[in-house]
Design an enzyme around this catalytic site. Sequence first.
Site, mmCIF file in Angstrom:
data_model
loop_
_atom_site.group_PDB
_atom_site.id
_atom_site.type_symbol
_atom_site.label_atom_id
_atom_site.label_comp_id
_atom_site.label_asym_id
_atom_site.label_seq_id
_atom_site.Cartn_x
_atom_site.Cartn_y
_atom_site.Cartn_z
ATOM 1 N N TYR A 155 -14.749 1.554 9.228
ATOM 2 C CA TYR A 155 -13.318 1.813 9.454
ATOM 3 C C TYR A 155 -13.078 2.242 10.902
ATOM 4 O O TYR A 155 -12.205 1.705 11.578
ATOM 5 C CB TYR A 155 -12.870 2.904 8.489
ATOM 6 C CG TYR A 155 -11.389 3.168 8.460
ATOM 7 C CD1 TYR A 155 -10.497 2.191 8.001
ATOM 8 C CD2 TYR A 155 -10.871 4.395 8.837
ATOM 9 C CE1 TYR A 155 -9.131 2.445 7.946
ATOM 10 C CE2 TYR A 155 -9.505 4.656 8.777
ATOM 11 C CZ TYR A 155 -8.646 3.677 8.327
ATOM 12 O OH TYR A 155 -7.295 3.939 8.268
ATOM 13 N N GLY B 298 0.819 -1.213 0.000
ATOM 14 C CA GLY B 298 0.000 0.000 0.000
ATOM 15 C C GLY B 298 0.851 1.260 0.000
ATOM 16 O O GLY B 298 2.088 1.196 -0.036
ATOM 17 N N PHE B 299 0.178 2.378 0.067
ATOM 18 C CA PHE B 299 0.859 3.687 0.050
ATOM 19 C C PHE B 299 1.843 3.801 1.217
ATOM 20 O O PHE B 299 3.064 3.891 1.019
ATOM 21 C CB PHE B 299 -0.216 4.781 0.087
ATOM 22 C CG PHE B 299 0.247 6.133 0.549
ATOM 23 C CD1 PHE B 299 1.347 6.751 -0.036
ATOM 24 C CD2 PHE B 299 -0.424 6.794 1.565
ATOM 25 C CE1 PHE B 299 1.770 8.006 0.393
ATOM 26 C CE2 PHE B 299 -0.031 8.051 1.992
ATOM 27 C CZ PHE B 299 1.077 8.648 1.415
#
Length: 316
Positions: A149, A13-14
Amino acid sequence: MRKVNAVLTGGAGFLGSHLVDRLLLERWNKVVVLDNLITGSLSNLSHLVGDPRLVFQQVDVSDSVAVDGPVDFVFHFASPASPDDFTRHPIEVMKVGSLGTLNALELARAKSAKFMMASTSEVYGDPLISPQPETYWGNVNSIGPRSVYDEAKRFSEALTMAYRNHYGLDTRIVRFFNTYGPRMRLDDGRVVPNFVKQALLGEPLTVYGDGSNTRSFGYYEDVITGVYLLATHDYREPVNIGTEEEKTILEFARAVIKVSNSESEISYLPASVDDPRQRRPDLTRARTILGYEYHVNLEEGLQKTIEFFKGKLDLK
Ligand code: UDP
């Protein structure tokens, strides 16, 4: 120095891929990346192809985790992280924050490894105080569009503390605020890629609501330094990492237009549901305990990010 072997969930991921780079730069012996690639991308690791210290396994950490050999440190960074992802992948978000955290903690326990989970300012929900210190318990809607989330990360923090208190696992919790920089996904729907893409293409920048919401945008280099400092400390309580440079979204839009020399205008769209009105970290803990400081200001960070997105858009 003893050889350190790390496992990093979400390493494609980032932020995860930038952490891989940092660990290898710090001469950690081996980094095993576990990623299911639903939001991560192998292109974030392509510069490391052929480096024997990097091992990649395409697995879903919510299903199971198996890693051969000694492991000294487990970083649990896997999760879709943009509000659009919460709508696109709500079940995956909840699974990776709950089952994924459980599996990552069990791996750390089985290997007697240290553990760090990537948490978020979203645990504060729509905060009623600003800046937000780690001692603030938050203001979260448990059934709203962001709840998958927020609640998964709150559960994940609770589980991490339970493993520490019950099993004596050596755990850490880092709470990220808005982080940006190269390797963000062009289409992740967040304000940084949206505005930069719009500015580069000469399209109107889409401000949701009246633009008065605030965010504090931290450049990934500073943020990864914070992660590394925490990894090498043994502080057990959550630590905020980011920057205190708080901007309204309207100010941020103007900054993007200026730095990218764009002629784009600003357009207004309806506000998102449960969009936090303000967000700014209290960094006292990071400063006093870790000696953390951020260095990259918004203009400088934006310049580098814009260069990256130009490449992605073939505008070079
Ligand atoms: N936002 C916006 N236009 C966009 C995308 C986001 O005005 O095209 C706003 C959003 O409503 C929020 C802020 O920018 O107030 C940050 O949104 P983002 O999705 O980047 O992350 P968040 O901090 O909300 O998780």
